[in-house]
Design a protein around this motif. Sequence first.
Motif, mmCIF file in Angstrom:
data_model
loop_
_atom_site.group_PDB
_atom_site.id
_atom_site.type_symbol
_atom_site.label_atom_id
_atom_site.label_comp_id
_atom_site.label_asym_id
_atom_site.label_seq_id
_atom_site.Cartn_x
_atom_site.Cartn_y
_atom_site.Cartn_z
ATOM 1 N N HIS A 3 0.829 -1.198 0.000
ATOM 2 C CA HIS A 3 0.000 0.000 0.000
ATOM 3 C C HIS A 3 0.866 1.252 0.000
ATOM 4 O O HIS A 3 0.626 2.190 -0.770
ATOM 5 N N CYS A 47 -4.696 -3.448 -4.507
ATOM 6 C CA CYS A 47 -4.660 -2.339 -3.556
ATOM 7 C C CYS A 47 -5.639 -2.557 -2.397
ATOM 8 O O CYS A 47 -5.345 -2.213 -1.251
ATOM 9 N N CYS A 110 -5.175 2.828 -2.907
ATOM 10 C CA CYS A 110 -3.816 3.271 -3.230
ATOM 11 C C CYS A 110 -3.755 4.713 -3.720
ATOM 12 O O CYS A 110 -2.742 5.387 -3.534
#
Length: 401
Positions: A3, A47, A110
């Motif tokens: 991340h 993500c 993200c």
Amino acid sequence: MLHSLFRRLSLWSVLGIVLLVAALFWPSAERTGDRLQVVLPVLGLACAAASGRGMTYIGRYILLEAAIKTPKFALGDLAVNRRPNGGSKGFPSGHTAAATFGAVGLTQTCLAGNAPAQGVALLAAGATGASRVEAGAHTTLQVVAGALIGWLAQAMALTGLDRLSRRAGGAIGRALGRSGGRLMAVALLAGAGMMAAPAAQAELELSFYTGFQNAHSNDVSGTDPTGVGDFNFSASWDGKSFSAPPYYGVRATWWRTDDWGFHLDFTHSKAYASDETLAATGFETLEFTDGLNNITLGVSRRWLNQWWGRATPYVGLGAGVAFPHVEVQSSASATKTFGYQVTGPNVAWLAGVSYALNDRWRLFGEYKGTYSWLDADLDGGGSLETQIWTNAVNFGVSLAF
């Protein structure tokens, strides 16, 4: 770790991926849209998993698929469900819905707080929808409906569904601990749920590979009312690994410890019905060549610094979904089916050895097998069912973070 990496590089990584897809398939807007409708949801899943939302993302994607498929079948032959190219099941645009779902998911994880990168992701989703109109596959109304469904699937408050998805992930993870391989059919959910758990130390490894791939003979059955009618025969397949588009794959492995990790793997393999099969059946075209695409989530095991110095053996097992490019024409006068479809589940297994050049770069060779269940719709109201088992010898390079 994943991340924070995307956070630091979000604009350039997303822009680079989108531009790479566009460059590879320029000037075909349709093929660019075909790829973006896969790339955006996959990036969104990665993500979401890295942000601890993997299970809720998958739960909402399942809801999205239901929201796409239900009106396609429920609306039947109504005008709103007709495609400009004459096909049916056009409302809503599934490509646009999937791309929008992935793009909005990226903006929530993200790309949160990075307005330029969010804009790139959303523009890529918009380009996917525009490509469907240009190709004559959907009307503007069908594309707008797809975008709305994709956005709502991410934006709506679905507390009950999210809670159920997280509980399902936990329950599947515990069941896997008790019964192992018998539950690999749900490894897609289990892997994402476990990836969302906290870890004291982790390593991200990105792997890129190609190789030699073939497919076993198998039975093909179904019906095509515009061509040969009912059919049931045994088909032999050619892989043609290095003919365009070539065989390749990309895998991200999140090593939670030195020994165990989870991987997200995309493989672009191919299956052409042999000339003998076409001659025996009368089919003009029967192939999955752009390609027999598979995405799997699974568990990886490696043995670092134990046996062969810099050489590290590893194995992996996973499950996921197949979304081949279906190209079928059962006779010269039959309607030709030509497009991407989500056709069913798959399982994949691999074993190989990597060799560390330094702390970041590794070379590897491996065997990979994939078994895909394909239940495809044929334009004109037909259907085709088959299962394809591919074998591949891969070689490639990995970059570790």
